[in-house]
Design an enzyme around this catalytic site. Structure first.
Site, PDB file in Angstrom:
ATOM      1  N   ARG A 183       5.486 -11.660   6.978  1.00 58.18           N
ATOM      2  CA  ARG A 183       6.560 -11.658   5.982  1.00 58.18           C
ATOM      3  C   ARG A 183       7.059 -13.057   5.605  1.00 58.18           C
ATOM      4  O   ARG A 183       7.292 -13.318   4.417  1.00 58.18           O
ATOM      5  CB  ARG A 183       7.719 -10.787   6.492  1.00 58.18           C
ATOM      6  CG  ARG A 183       7.406  -9.302   6.525  1.00 58.18           C
ATOM      7  CD  ARG A 183       8.440  -8.510   7.307  1.00 58.18           C
ATOM      8  NE  ARG A 183       8.403  -8.839   8.726  1.00 58.18           N
ATOM      9  CZ  ARG A 183       9.196  -8.299   9.632  1.00 58.18           C
ATOM     10  NH1 ARG A 183      10.118  -7.407   9.264  1.00 58.18           N
ATOM     11  NH2 ARG A 183       9.105  -8.637  10.896  1.00 58.18           N
ATOM     12  N   TYR A 215      -5.577   1.821  15.867  1.00 55.47           N
ATOM     13  CA  TYR A 215      -6.915   1.943  15.288  1.00 55.47           C
ATOM     14  C   TYR A 215      -7.930   2.264  16.392  1.00 55.47           C
ATOM     15  O   TYR A 215      -7.557   2.431  17.547  1.00 55.47           O
ATOM     16  CB  TYR A 215      -7.267   0.669  14.517  1.00 55.47           C
ATOM     17  CG  TYR A 215      -6.431   0.497  13.271  1.00 55.47           C
ATOM     18  CD1 TYR A 215      -6.780   1.145  12.085  1.00 55.47           C
ATOM     19  CD2 TYR A 215      -5.262  -0.247  13.280  1.00 55.47           C
ATOM     20  CE1 TYR A 215      -6.001   1.026  10.944  1.00 55.47           C
ATOM     21  CE2 TYR A 215      -4.472  -0.376  12.146  1.00 55.47           C
ATOM     22  CZ  TYR A 215      -4.849   0.266  10.985  1.00 55.47           C
ATOM     23  OH  TYR A 215      -4.062   0.159   9.865  1.00 55.47           O
ATOM     24  N   GLN A 225     -10.357  -9.876   9.374  1.00 54.34           N
ATOM     25  CA  GLN A 225      -9.925  -8.912  10.384  1.00 54.34           C
ATOM     26  C   GLN A 225     -10.810  -7.676  10.312  1.00 54.34           C
ATOM     27  O   GLN A 225     -10.790  -6.939   9.321  1.00 54.34           O
ATOM     28  CB  GLN A 225      -8.469  -8.512  10.161  1.00 54.34           C
ATOM     29  CG  GLN A 225      -7.924  -7.548  11.206  1.00 54.34           C
ATOM     30  CD  GLN A 225      -6.617  -6.914  10.781  1.00 54.34           C
ATOM     31  OE1 GLN A 225      -6.569  -6.148   9.825  1.00 54.34           O
ATOM     32  NE2 GLN A 225      -5.550  -7.248  11.484  1.00 54.34           N
TER      33      GLN A 225
END
Length: 412
Positions: A361, A185, A110
Site C-alpha cells: 500500500r 494457496y 511471484q
C-alpha cells in the site's frame, strides 16, 4: 548519494543504499510487494498498462518490483481468465523486464498456484487439487463440490510446472522469483493442518507437511541455478483455529532456509479464511461485495462477513512482534512486510536486523517513495490512510491503484 544521505539516520541509510540478494545487486532494500494487478489483455497476458504500472515503481526508484500471481499451469489460476506462465507470453514478459531495467530496478515474478482455492471452471484435472480430498465451499457456485487429493504423480507435475515457470521468467530477463508458500494457496494448503489431513509422509508433523513445498523449491532451484535469487512468501501464522501456528511458521522458515532459499518474506493470514490479518485497518468486505458478480458468493460473503473479515485495527508494524522471532531462527535474508508506512517504522525494521522491506500500500500511495525518502529522510510522510480500498480493486476492471489524490509532500 553520500551527500543526499548525510542527514539520514543509520537505519534509513541502510534501507536506501544498495544490497546483494544472492547473485543480484539491488539499488536499495525496498521491494514492491506482489499486489495482483488485474491488468491483463485479451490473450490472458500482461497488458501494456501492467508494464506501465510496474514502470511507475521502477522510475520511482524501488530496488525490485514484483509481478503478482504468475500461475505455473492453467489449473493454477483461481479464475480461468487469469494469466499463467507459458512460452507464448515471453515477448510481454521480456518487454516488462526491459522496461523496468531501464531505471536500474530489478524484477521478480511471484509464482503462485491456487490449489483448492479455485473458482476456475476450466480445469484439466476436472476438480481443484489440494493435499486432501475435501468439501470445497468456494467451488460450490461453480459446480465443484470436492477438491482432489494429490498423488505423487500430480505433485511431480505441479513441481515441474513451478520450475518451468521459473525458467521462462528467468529467460525473459527476470532477476528473481518469489514462490508463494502462504496466504492459503496450494503450498500453504500443505503446510496448514487445517487443510492437510493426509496420513502418509506428506501429512502429520510439520516436517511431513513441508515435504511437497520443499520439493517445489528443489525443482525450482535446479531449474534456475545456484546464483539466481529465490524468495519465499510464508504465513507466519493465520489466526484461524486449527490452522498455521507461529511455531509452524518458524519451522517453515527454518526448513526453507536449510533447503537453500535466499530470502523469506514474513507475512500472515490466509486469503480464503482470514484476509484482514494481511492488511489491518478498514475492512475490505464492502468493496469486495461491490465487485463480486456471483450471487451465491455474494450471499456467502454477507453471511460469513463478520467471522471471515475480522476486525484488526491498523497500527504501525503490526506484524513485527511475530516477525522479530524469526531473526534468530534462520540465516537467510528476512524480508519484513506489514505496516511499515512511516520512516520511523522503516528505521526500526532495519535496526532490528531485517534485510529488506516489501511494501504494498505505501508504494501504491507513492510510487516514488524511495526517491522521496532519499530527498526528505525522516521528514517524509507517506499519507496512506489504510482505508484498504485499493485491495478489492484487484478484481475491478481498472486494476489495483490508490484511490486517494496523487501524493504530495507535506511537512511532518
Amino acid at each position: 548519494m553520500d551527500n543526499l544521505l548525510s542527514g539520514h539516520t543509520n537505519g534509513l541509510n541502510k534501507l536506501v543504499t544498495e544490497a546483494k540478494l544472492n547473485g543480484v545487486t539491488l539499488q536499495n532494500r525496498i521491494i514492491k510487494a506482489a499486489t495482483f494487478e488485474s491488468m491483463l489483455d485479451t490473450a490472458n497476458t500482461i497488458s501494456d498498462r501492467c508494464i506501465e504500472f510496474h514502470e511507475s515503481f521502477a522510475s520511482g526508484g524501488v530496488g525490485m518490483t514484483t509481478l503478482a500471481y504468475c500461475a505455473p499451469e492453467p489449473d493454477g489460476r483461481m479464475m480461468e481468465h487469469y494469466m499463467y506462465i507459458r512460452e507464448e507470453i515471453h515477448p510481454q514478459l521480456k518487454k516488462l523486464a526491459d522496461t523496468v531495467h531501464k531505471h536500474g530496478t530489478k524484477l521478480s515474478g511471484q509464482i503462485a498456484h491456487c490449489g483448492a482455492f479455485s473458482r476456475n471452471k476450466k480445469l484439466s484435472r476436472k476438480r481443484p487439487i489440494g493435499p486432501t480430498t475435501m468439501f470445497n465451499p468456494i467451488g460450490i457456485p461453480y459446480g465443484s463440490f470436492l477438491t482432489r487429493g494429490m498423488n505423487e504423480q500430480v505433485m511431480r507435475e505441479v513441481a515441474t510446472s513451478f520450475a518451468r515457470a521459473a525458467g521462462i521468467l528467468k529467460n525473459a530477463g527476470f532477476d528473481a522469483v518469489e514462490i508463494h508458500f502462504g496466504h492459503g494457496y496450494l503450498l500453504s494448503q500443505f503446510i496448514s493442518p487445517l487443510t492437510n489431513k493426509r496420513k502418509d509422509k506428506y501429512g502429520g508433523c510439520i516436517e511431513n507437511r513441508m515435504r511437497f513445498p520443499l520439493q517445489v523449491l528443489e525443482y525450482v532451484r535446479k531449474e534456475v541455478g545456484t546464483d539466481f535469487p529465490i524468495l519465499g512468501k510464508i504465513t507466519m501464522y493465520d489466526d484461524v483455529k486449527g490452522g498455521i501456528s507461529l511455531e509452524d511458521g518458524l519451522s517453515t522458515a527454518r526448513l526453507l532456509d536449510q533447503a537453500g532459499i535466499d530470502g523469506v518474506i514474513l507475512s500472515a493470514g490466509t486469503s480464503s479464511q482470514n484476509p484482514m490479518l494481511l492488511f489491518h485497518g478498514q475492512s475490505i468486505l464492502k468493496d469486495l461485495l461491490k465487485y463480486e458478480r456471483n450471487p451465491l458468493i455474494r450471499l456467502g460473503m454477507k453471511m460469513l462477513g463478520k467471522s471471515m473479515f475480522k476486525d484488526y485495527p491498523y497500527h504501525e508494524l503490526y506484524l513485527l512482534d511475530a516477525a522479530r522471532k524469526f531473526r534468530d531462527s534462520v540465516n537467510c535474508n528476512l524480508i519484513y512486510i506489514g505496516g511499515a508506512t512511516e520512516p520511523e517504522s522503516m528505521e526500526k525494521i532495519m535496526n532490528m536486523g531485517f534485510d529488506f522491506i516489501q511494501f504494498g500500500r505505501p508504494l501504491l500511495r507513492d510510487p516514488a517513495m524511495p526517491k522521496h525518502l532519499i530527498e526528505l529522510g525522516m521528514k517524509y510522510s507517506n499519507g496512506c490512510d489504510h482505508c484498504n480500498r485499493c485491495a478489492p480493486l484487484m478484481n475491478a476492471p481498472e486494476g489495483i491503484h490508490c484511490v486517494l489524490p496523487e501524493w504530495e509532500h507535506t511537512e511532518k
